[in-house]
Design a protein around this motif. Sequence first.
Motif, PDB file in Angstrom:
ATOM      1  N   GLU A 151       0.846  -1.212   0.000  1.00 18.87           N
ATOM      2  CA  GLU A 151       0.000   0.000   0.000  1.00 18.87           C
ATOM      3  C   GLU A 151       0.877   1.257   0.000  1.00 18.87           C
ATOM      4  OE1 GLU A 151      -2.735  -3.132   1.287  1.00 18.87           O
ATOM      5  OE2 GLU A 151      -0.774  -2.569   2.074  1.00 18.87           O
ATOM      6  N   ILE A 152       2.065   1.127   0.617  1.00 21.14           N
ATOM      7  CA  ILE A 152       2.982   2.274   0.737  1.00 21.14           C
ATOM      8  C   ILE A 152       4.342   1.885   0.159  1.00 21.14           C
ATOM      9  CG2 ILE A 152       4.164   3.827   2.357  1.00 21.14           C
ATOM     10  CD1 ILE A 152       1.776   3.369   4.272  1.00 21.14           C
ATOM     11  N   LEU A 153       4.890   2.760  -0.694  1.00 17.57           N
ATOM     12  CA  LEU A 153       6.222   2.538  -1.259  1.00 17.57           C
ATOM     13  C   LEU A 153       7.150   3.641  -0.748  1.00 17.57           C
ATOM     14  CD1 LEU A 153       8.206   1.139  -3.206  1.00 17.57           C
ATOM     15  CD2 LEU A 153       7.294   2.605  -5.033  1.00 17.57           C
ATOM     16  N   ILE A 154       8.239   3.238  -0.052  1.00 20.79           N
ATOM     17  CA  ILE A 154       9.215   4.196   0.474  1.00 20.79           C
ATOM     18  C   ILE A 154      10.498   4.092  -0.341  1.00 20.79           C
ATOM     19  CG2 ILE A 154      10.574   4.892   2.489  1.00 20.79           C
ATOM     20  CD1 ILE A 154       8.405   3.638   4.261  1.00 20.79           C
ATOM     21  N   LEU A 155      10.935   5.230  -0.875  1.00 22.00           N
ATOM     22  CA  LEU A 155      12.168   5.283  -1.671  1.00 22.00           C
ATOM     23  C   LEU A 155      13.248   5.988  -0.851  1.00 22.00           C
ATOM     24  CD1 LEU A 155      10.534   6.408  -5.031  1.00 22.00           C
ATOM     25  CD2 LEU A 155      11.118   4.079  -4.334  1.00 22.00           C
ATOM     26  N   THR A 156      14.396   5.325  -0.680  1.00 23.54           N
ATOM     27  CA  THR A 156      15.456   5.880   0.154  1.00 23.54           C
ATOM     28  C   THR A 156      16.826   5.553  -0.424  1.00 23.54           C
ATOM     29  OG1 THR A 156      16.331   5.916   2.404  1.00 23.54           O
ATOM     30  CG2 THR A 156      15.443   3.823   1.663  1.00 23.54           C
ATOM     31  N   GLN A 157      17.794   6.413  -0.192  1.00 19.43           N
ATOM     32  CA  GLN A 157      19.192   6.217  -0.620  1.00 19.43           C
ATOM     33  C   GLN A 157      19.339   6.073  -2.142  1.00 19.43           C
ATOM     34  OE1 GLN A 157      20.813   3.012   1.833  1.00 19.43           O
ATOM     35  NE2 GLN A 157      19.521   3.721   3.517  1.00 19.43           N
ATOM     36  N   SER A 158      18.517   6.797  -2.876  1.00 16.41           N
ATOM     37  CA  SER A 158      18.622   6.916  -4.345  1.00 16.41           C
ATOM     38  C   SER A 158      18.700   5.588  -5.095  1.00 16.41           C
ATOM     39  CB  SER A 158      19.855   7.775  -4.705  1.00 16.41           C
ATOM     40  OG  SER A 158      19.820   9.012  -4.061  1.00 16.41           O
ATOM     41  N   PRO A 159      17.661   4.756  -5.015  1.00 21.71           N
ATOM     42  CA  PRO A 159      17.667   3.493  -5.784  1.00 21.71           C
ATOM     43  C   PRO A 159      17.527   3.791  -7.282  1.00 21.71           C
ATOM     44  CG  PRO A 159      15.528   3.826  -4.759  1.00 21.71           C
ATOM     45  CD  PRO A 159      16.408   4.916  -4.237  1.00 21.71           C
TER      46      PRO A 159
END
Length: 674
Positions: free
Chosen positions: A614-622
């Motif tokens: 339900e939630i997509l978290i993008l971190t550290q520049s994938p």
Amino acid sequence: MQFPLARITIWFVAGILLAYYLHPDPKFVFIVLLIAVIVFVIAYLASKKKLANTIYFGLTTYILSVSIGATTQIIHTNSYQKTNYIHTKNIFVKPHLVSVIIREKLKSSSFNDRYIALINQIDQIKSSGRILLNVQKDSLTPPFEIGTHLLIDGTLDKNKPAKNPNQFDYSNYLKGIQIYAQIYADASMIKVGSIVDKDAWYYSSLLRTKIIHNLEKSKFNQEELNVAAALILGQQQDISPDIIRDYQYAGAVHILSVSGLHIGFILLFVTFILKPIPNNRSGSFVKLIVILIALASFGIIAGLAPSVVRSVVMFSFVAIGMYLRRSTNIFHTLLVSILLILLFQPSFLFDVGFQLSYVALFFILWLQPLLAQLWKPKNKIVNYFWEILTVSFAAQIGAFPLSIYYFHQFPGLFFVTNLVVIPFLSIIMALGVLVMVWAAFDIVPFYLAKSLEWSIYILDKIINSIASVEQFIIQDIPFNWYLLMSSNLLIITTIIWFKKPSFNRFVWVLISIITLQITYFETHWNIQSQKELVIFNAKKNTLITERYGENVILFTNDSLLKIASKNKTIKFYLMGNFSHLKTTKKLQNLLYFNGNKILVLDSLGIYPKNYNPEILILTQSPRINLERIFENKKPKIVIADATNYRTYIKLWKATCIKEKIPFHATGEKGFYKL
């Protein structure tokens, strides 16, 4: 409270608070003021002719006081003025030619020299308002003098609110001092004008610079000079962070900013010098004039900062009371100074220093005589230190709830600090004033200057020794507004009962204790019933917390696992939610919270094909193709924290807009809470 001005001041302050928090329409406030004046005059005439009960005159007086308070706040709020820069079209969108005057030099940051500046014009159109000017440090460009005219080709940045929960809201602080925007500029964007505004601030700055320059030429040690400049001249810009931390931990940070303590010393010092003048009518008048001029001059030299202005006004009233030789109630003097200061500068009411200094002074006057009566030593020296101790405890008891509310720490050895510092500070202030006066005339007496330098050196060493006993420094104390009010209620009712014990007063003490207990347990009950997931706005490390009541689980990078409890962002969050860090876990790709599936994509960009979050978290520049991910997965929201490259965030945002999926970038919108 029987003093009419006491009640008038309370209602006047209520008017300021109403205007500050409710933001009423100025026209409405002015109409109310006009009606209040008319009704007041009618009630006054009626009471004079005994046509109506005097209670109506009292009520109209209070209504008028509220109206004047609200009107004063609106008149002194720059954002209501049509010429203020916030009303300029596209002011925060594109670059403008901004003409400013430097008003005050602030403490520099690692990369910028910082100033408070007054706006004159924007794109040749007359404008007004205060801004924060950040000028990139450059070895070829010396700091600007107060009063210098600058023409800046740059963009105004609107103050942004705190982007993490329970963090100090710097934008709100700036708003309180009428600053609504900042400019970041380098030397290439600035043209320095040939005109310098030579007003009181200019001459004050010039005199301070001259004094400091003369002391530097006399080989005055730089570290001690920086402390001397803070103690005598109100200039804290160059004090090292280590010294400030020591003074904070020792409970003596208030002496580094010129306030009531310093102005009180000046008053005593000048009174002592004027002792040979006879106390007859003309002699007393001469003393009063000299004292008022001395206090005003010191205020101007110290830069007319809010703490200086309020202290000078307050002690000027004390001096006038001394001259009149009336048995004036000191509390009335205090109230008159509050009313006068707020009438000309209502924003001082929201200044932490203003609140703490008046609360501390009130409790010194109210509680200290009571504490002093507990023991009356016959030895004069012992009695002197006993009075210092009782003054310290009275001030600390009164300011305790407010200082915990704002700073969340308590220096346990404050009384030891004051026993040592206050006698020592009187010597430093006397030496300091003499040295600074001589330095203003380009003369630096060697022995006086060296005595001052060594005195400050010894003071710093004493403070450092007290601050190093870290066991007595209580930090990270959770405290909210409800606990602040209930604690104040308990302190006040206890002192009232202690002054004159009676059964009814004791009942009020018990009610206050029960109120404090209810407030405490209500706060904890509310915390226990909460659960939330927070994605923080952090640039270096990914910070995701799950909170179940007062227990917090932190998900972060390997580099932060062992030192997570020292991270300021997490500390503020724990304090604000009366919580503690239960466990710290390595960042996981799959999370499950409150019925929501959460997918965390880090720099590796690896994710399970059969997992539909339900939630997509993008971190550290994938390095991912978000459109391709959306073909298989349709999250309800995409969140990108501040560890990602800005170019990536722009691309992801555009993709989300195209796919009509909500996008939340913490760098733009702040933390995300589920």
